[in-house]
Design a protein around this motif. Sequence first.
Motif, mmCIF file in Angstrom:
data_model
loop_
_atom_site.group_PDB
_atom_site.id
_atom_site.type_symbol
_atom_site.label_atom_id
_atom_site.label_comp_id
_atom_site.label_asym_id
_atom_site.label_seq_id
_atom_site.Cartn_x
_atom_site.Cartn_y
_atom_site.Cartn_z
ATOM 1 N N SER A 96 46.370 -27.494 109.507
ATOM 2 C CA SER A 96 46.514 -26.581 108.369
ATOM 3 C C SER A 96 45.325 -25.642 108.272
ATOM 4 C CB SER A 96 46.665 -27.359 107.065
ATOM 5 O OG SER A 96 47.911 -28.008 107.020
ATOM 6 N N TYR A 97 44.129 -26.162 108.522
ATOM 7 C CA TYR A 97 42.928 -25.332 108.469
ATOM 8 C C TYR A 97 42.980 -24.250 109.553
ATOM 9 C CZ TYR A 97 38.071 -23.887 108.238
ATOM 10 O OH TYR A 97 36.928 -23.128 108.113
ATOM 11 N N GLN A 98 43.389 -24.620 110.769
ATOM 12 C CA GLN A 98 43.497 -23.634 111.853
ATOM 13 C C GLN A 98 44.564 -22.594 111.542
ATOM 14 O OE1 GLN A 98 44.162 -25.923 115.401
ATOM 15 N NE2 GLN A 98 41.982 -26.309 115.705
ATOM 16 N N LEU A 99 45.673 -23.013 110.994
ATOM 17 C CA LEU A 99 46.722 -22.068 110.604
ATOM 18 C C LEU A 99 46.212 -21.142 109.508
ATOM 19 C CD1 LEU A 99 49.709 -24.569 110.557
ATOM 20 C CD2 LEU A 99 49.469 -22.616 112.114
ATOM 21 N N TRP A 100 45.511 -21.699 108.539
ATOM 22 C CA TRP A 100 44.975 -20.942 107.404
ATOM 23 C C TRP A 100 43.986 -19.879 107.879
ATOM 24 C CZ3 TRP A 100 46.498 -20.820 102.463
ATOM 25 C CH2 TRP A 100 45.672 -20.218 101.528
ATOM 26 N N LYS A 101 43.102 -20.268 108.792
ATOM 27 C CA LYS A 101 42.072 -19.360 109.295
ATOM 28 C C LYS A 101 42.587 -18.433 110.396
ATOM 29 C CE LYS A 101 38.588 -20.407 106.774
ATOM 30 N NZ LYS A 101 38.052 -19.421 105.853
ATOM 31 N N GLY A 102 43.790 -18.705 110.907
ATOM 32 C CA GLY A 102 44.344 -17.868 111.970
ATOM 33 C C GLY A 102 43.750 -18.157 113.330
ATOM 34 N N THR A 103 43.179 -19.349 113.505
ATOM 35 C CA THR A 103 42.529 -19.697 114.766
ATOM 36 C C THR A 103 43.362 -20.618 115.651
ATOM 37 O OG1 THR A 103 41.345 -21.543 113.734
ATOM 38 C CG2 THR A 103 40.213 -19.403 113.797
ATOM 39 N N ALA A 104 44.543 -21.010 115.188
ATOM 40 C CA ALA A 104 45.399 -21.891 115.990
ATOM 41 C C ALA A 104 45.794 -21.193 117.286
ATOM 42 C CB ALA A 104 46.641 -22.291 115.195
ATOM 43 N N LYS A 105 45.672 -21.898 118.398
ATOM 44 C CA LYS A 105 46.024 -21.327 119.703
ATOM 45 C C LYS A 105 47.493 -21.548 120.048
ATOM 46 C CE LYS A 105 41.935 -19.874 120.543
ATOM 47 N NZ LYS A 105 41.657 -18.490 120.302
ATOM 48 N N ARG A 106 48.053 -22.618 119.533
ATOM 49 C CA ARG A 106 49.467 -22.942 119.765
ATOM 50 C C ARG A 106 50.085 -23.412 118.456
ATOM 51 N NH1 ARG A 106 48.790 -26.690 125.091
ATOM 52 N NH2 ARG A 106 47.973 -25.044 126.433
ATOM 53 N N VAL A 107 51.325 -23.002 118.244
ATOM 54 C CA VAL A 107 52.058 -23.446 117.060
ATOM 55 C C VAL A 107 53.433 -23.890 117.535
ATOM 56 C CG1 VAL A 107 52.912 -22.822 114.776
ATOM 57 C CG2 VAL A 107 50.826 -21.751 115.646
ATOM 58 N N SER A 108 53.765 -25.145 117.292
ATOM 59 C CA SER A 108 55.052 -25.666 117.743
ATOM 60 C C SER A 108 56.191 -25.075 116.919
ATOM 61 C CB SER A 108 55.077 -27.191 117.633
ATOM 62 O OG SER A 108 55.153 -27.585 116.276
ATOM 63 N N LEU A 109 57.380 -25.116 117.474
ATOM 64 C CA LEU A 109 58.558 -24.648 116.744
ATOM 65 C C LEU A 109 58.793 -25.488 115.491
ATOM 66 C CD1 LEU A 109 61.010 -23.849 119.682
ATOM 67 C CD2 LEU A 109 59.681 -22.249 118.299
ATOM 68 N N LYS A 110 58.488 -26.772 115.584
ATOM 69 C CA LYS A 110 58.633 -27.651 114.416
ATOM 70 C C LYS A 110 57.696 -27.196 113.291
ATOM 71 C CE LYS A 110 58.243 -32.456 112.958
ATOM 72 N NZ LYS A 110 57.891 -33.822 113.357
ATOM 73 N N THR A 111 56.454 -26.865 113.638
ATOM 74 C CA THR A 111 55.488 -26.396 112.648
ATOM 75 C C THR A 111 55.918 -25.059 112.069
ATOM 76 O OG1 THR A 111 53.679 -27.621 113.674
ATOM 77 C CG2 THR A 111 53.076 -25.744 112.281
ATOM 78 N N LEU A 112 56.369 -24.145 112.930
ATOM 79 C CA LEU A 112 56.865 -22.851 112.440
ATOM 80 C C LEU A 112 58.029 -23.039 111.481
ATOM 81 C CD1 LEU A 112 56.791 -20.491 115.554
ATOM 82 C CD2 LEU A 112 55.476 -20.258 113.442
ATOM 83 N N ASN A 113 58.933 -23.918 111.833
ATOM 84 C CA ASN A 113 60.083 -24.190 110.975
ATOM 85 C C ASN A 113 59.630 -24.732 109.621
ATOM 86 O OD1 ASN A 113 63.023 -24.372 110.622
ATOM 87 N ND2 ASN A 113 62.632 -26.575 110.535
ATOM 88 N N THR A 114 58.687 -25.650 109.638
ATOM 89 C CA THR A 114 58.154 -26.214 108.395
ATOM 90 C C THR A 114 57.510 -25.131 107.543
ATOM 91 O OG1 THR A 114 57.799 -28.370 109.422
ATOM 92 C CG2 THR A 114 56.520 -27.891 107.431
ATOM 93 N N LEU A 115 56.662 -24.307 108.159
ATOM 94 C CA LEU A 115 56.013 -23.222 107.421
ATOM 95 C C LEU A 115 57.043 -22.278 106.808
ATOM 96 C CD1 LEU A 115 53.090 -22.376 109.870
ATOM 97 C CD2 LEU A 115 52.864 -23.322 107.558
#
Length: 84
Positions: free
Chosen positions: A33-52
């Motif tokens: 969540s912190y990496q997503l929040w800061k925009g530093t995530a290098k990979r985002v799974s489809l499951k995570t995208l779906n959840t968001l």
Amino acid sequence: MALKLQVQEIARRQGIENAAQLSKLTGIGMPSSYQLWKGTAKRVSLKTLNTLCNKLRTHPAILFDYTPDIEEGSTTSNKRKGRK
């Protein structure tokens, strides 16, 4: 990089003030969540995208800002000229 995550901007519009609140809302672990929040995530799974998308009530395309990379000295039309 041409893609930038905009999770923080989208979440703030909905009253979510930090990565901890995002984690609580989505069930995504705090480090992710912190990496997503800061925009530093290098990979985002489809499951995570779906959840968001479900929890933030938004379309996947809204979560990203895209700017094409500029390649010096080459264009798409130049690349195609040499092909047969």
